[in-house]
Scaffold this motif. Sequence first.
Motif, mmCIF file in Angstrom:
data_model
loop_
_atom_site.group_PDB
_atom_site.id
_atom_site.type_symbol
_atom_site.label_atom_id
_atom_site.label_comp_id
_atom_site.label_asym_id
_atom_site.label_seq_id
_atom_site.Cartn_x
_atom_site.Cartn_y
_atom_site.Cartn_z
ATOM 1 N N ILE A 65 1.045 -5.975 -4.877
ATOM 2 C CA ILE A 65 2.184 -6.636 -4.245
ATOM 3 C C ILE A 65 1.856 -8.098 -3.951
ATOM 4 N N GLY A 66 2.791 -8.990 -4.306
ATOM 5 C CA GLY A 66 2.606 -10.406 -4.062
ATOM 6 C C GLY A 66 3.442 -10.931 -2.913
ATOM 7 N N LYS A 67 4.660 -10.441 -2.800
ATOM 8 C CA LYS A 67 5.570 -10.873 -1.747
ATOM 9 C C LYS A 67 5.919 -9.664 -0.900
ATOM 10 N N GLY A 68 5.652 -9.758 0.399
ATOM 11 C CA GLY A 68 5.904 -8.631 1.270
ATOM 12 C C GLY A 68 7.379 -8.425 1.533
ATOM 13 N N GLY A 69 7.664 -7.322 2.221
ATOM 14 C CA GLY A 69 9.051 -7.064 2.563
ATOM 15 C C GLY A 69 9.268 -5.641 3.024
ATOM 16 N N ARG A 70 10.423 -5.421 3.609
ATOM 17 C CA ARG A 70 10.849 -4.108 4.067
ATOM 18 C C ARG A 70 12.250 -3.866 3.523
ATOM 19 N N HIS A 71 12.560 -2.616 3.220
ATOM 20 C CA HIS A 71 13.869 -2.254 2.669
ATOM 21 C C HIS A 71 14.178 -3.093 1.419
ATOM 22 N N ILE A 72 13.229 -3.148 0.526
ATOM 23 C CA ILE A 72 13.391 -3.911 -0.716
ATOM 24 C C ILE A 72 14.280 -3.112 -1.667
ATOM 25 N N SER A 73 15.281 -3.735 -2.221
ATOM 26 C CA SER A 73 16.173 -3.041 -3.148
ATOM 27 C C SER A 73 15.513 -2.935 -4.524
ATOM 28 N N GLU A 74 15.924 -1.941 -5.271
ATOM 29 C CA GLU A 74 15.381 -1.790 -6.621
ATOM 30 C C GLU A 74 15.653 -3.015 -7.497
ATOM 31 N N PRO A 75 16.866 -3.605 -7.479
ATOM 32 C CA PRO A 75 17.082 -4.787 -8.325
ATOM 33 C C PRO A 75 16.183 -5.962 -7.974
ATOM 34 N N GLN A 76 15.715 -6.045 -6.729
ATOM 35 C CA GLN A 76 14.870 -7.162 -6.301
ATOM 36 C C GLN A 76 13.380 -6.817 -6.342
ATOM 37 N N ALA A 77 13.035 -5.572 -6.620
ATOM 38 C CA ALA A 77 11.667 -5.098 -6.413
ATOM 39 C C ALA A 77 10.634 -5.833 -7.257
ATOM 40 N N MET A 78 10.939 -6.125 -8.511
ATOM 41 C CA MET A 78 9.932 -6.731 -9.383
ATOM 42 C C MET A 78 9.572 -8.145 -8.942
ATOM 43 N N ARG A 79 10.426 -8.772 -8.152
ATOM 44 C CA ARG A 79 10.104 -10.099 -7.618
ATOM 45 C C ARG A 79 8.970 -10.034 -6.594
ATOM 46 N N HIS A 80 8.647 -8.841 -6.148
ATOM 47 C CA HIS A 80 7.595 -8.653 -5.149
ATOM 48 C C HIS A 80 6.248 -8.300 -5.778
ATOM 49 N N VAL A 81 6.161 -8.275 -7.092
ATOM 50 C CA VAL A 81 4.929 -7.885 -7.795
ATOM 51 C C VAL A 81 4.136 -9.125 -8.169
ATOM 52 N N ALA A 82 2.863 -9.155 -7.750
ATOM 53 C CA ALA A 82 1.961 -10.246 -8.151
ATOM 54 C C ALA A 82 1.326 -9.970 -9.496
ATOM 55 N N GLY A 83 0.979 -8.717 -9.754
ATOM 56 C CA GLY A 83 0.317 -8.403 -11.007
ATOM 57 C C GLY A 83 -0.039 -6.937 -11.111
ATOM 58 N N TYR A 84 -0.839 -6.630 -12.151
ATOM 59 C CA TYR A 84 -1.166 -5.250 -12.493
ATOM 60 C C TYR A 84 -2.656 -5.118 -12.767
ATOM 61 N N SER A 85 -3.157 -3.912 -12.533
ATOM 62 C CA SER A 85 -4.540 -3.611 -12.884
ATOM 63 C C SER A 85 -4.621 -2.148 -13.286
ATOM 64 N N ILE A 86 -5.831 -1.640 -13.375
ATOM 65 C CA ILE A 86 -6.079 -0.262 -13.822
ATOM 66 C C ILE A 86 -6.771 0.494 -12.697
ATOM 67 N N TYR A 87 -6.419 1.752 -12.546
ATOM 68 C CA TYR A 87 -7.014 2.601 -11.508
ATOM 69 C C TYR A 87 -7.419 3.934 -12.119
ATOM 70 N N ASN A 88 -8.580 4.415 -11.714
ATOM 71 C CA ASN A 88 -8.986 5.791 -12.000
ATOM 72 C C ASN A 88 -9.027 6.511 -10.665
ATOM 73 N N ASP A 89 -8.020 7.325 -10.430
ATOM 74 C CA ASP A 89 -7.911 8.048 -9.167
ATOM 75 C C ASP A 89 -8.800 9.280 -9.212
ATOM 76 N N GLY A 90 -10.120 9.052 -9.103
ATOM 77 C CA GLY A 90 -11.065 10.159 -9.117
ATOM 78 C C GLY A 90 -10.760 11.140 -7.994
ATOM 79 N N SER A 91 -10.611 12.418 -8.346
ATOM 80 C CA SER A 91 -10.113 13.417 -7.402
ATOM 81 C C SER A 91 -11.069 14.605 -7.328
ATOM 82 N N VAL A 92 -11.422 14.980 -6.119
ATOM 83 C CA VAL A 92 -12.294 16.141 -5.899
ATOM 84 C C VAL A 92 -11.363 17.329 -5.657
ATOM 85 N N ARG A 93 -11.138 18.102 -6.713
ATOM 86 C CA ARG A 93 -10.000 19.022 -6.735
ATOM 87 C C ARG A 93 -10.083 20.134 -5.689
ATOM 88 N N ASP A 94 -11.253 20.730 -5.479
ATOM 89 C CA ASP A 94 -11.298 21.818 -4.504
ATOM 90 C C ASP A 94 -11.014 21.301 -3.097
#
Length: 281
Positions: free
Chosen positions: A131-160
Amino acid sequence: MRLISFVHDERSSWGAVADGIIYDLGHPAVGRFPDLKSFIAAGMPTDLLRHTAAPSLRFDAVTLAPVIPNPDKIVMAAVNYWDGPPDPDKAPPYPVLFLRLPCSQIAHGAALIQPRSSQKLDFEGELAVIIGKGGRHISEPQAMRHVAGYSIYNDGSVRDWQKHSHQFTPGKNFTGTGAFGPWMVAADDLPIAQSGVSMVTRVNGVEKQRTDTSRMIFDIPYLISYISTFAPLVPGDVIVTGTCTGFGTTRQPPEFLRPGDVVEVEIAGIGVLSNTVAAEE
């Protein structure tokens, strides 16, 4: 524009990556923003990227850090991709969300830790939205204006541990299980909202997951809008957008990570996040 967090000579810093070189924009000689999160909060002023006083560093001279080492919040979506043709009639009414602690994160190239208390460490390749620009109650049409950028995540999960109850918290927050990197690609350089990009997860070079970000059940604008309804988003927050099938628990027989395994998550336009599994000492 690729932006990265790292440690150099025991000093935490951040910078821009170009032609295989890191330009140290957090150096005291530059001195405007101490970390990547504060640069994002300032609107990512592009004049700083041309700062001639920024020292240049080789990758082998630094220790990488998670892209945002100090986010206010990390909000994770559970499984969030269609297995077959999208069918709105079969979509769940709301996304399943949980929180990950910043202290559970590791960087590209760091060891993904298999805990002593479990033999069921699993992998999940995912797209991270910063997130680049903060906010509350952000509408879907305006949402992408709040994105600074993208990266990659590996959500390592301990299943038990994840399944000790209907709450995901324990299994999603073991130390050294949330891999995040190698860098952030600026939103303008990766128009995900207009067209999806491919995402592939490999273990020891063998493909385990493959999808396209256009196949999300709950897309990025929806997630931003939904999350911002109950919690104000602030610059540097991370939304991890869920995974597709193919992770270890979904395979027959189930496949879990072992020390020495190498997990790679590749997203087109961003790069490859790579981590080797190590046993907890």
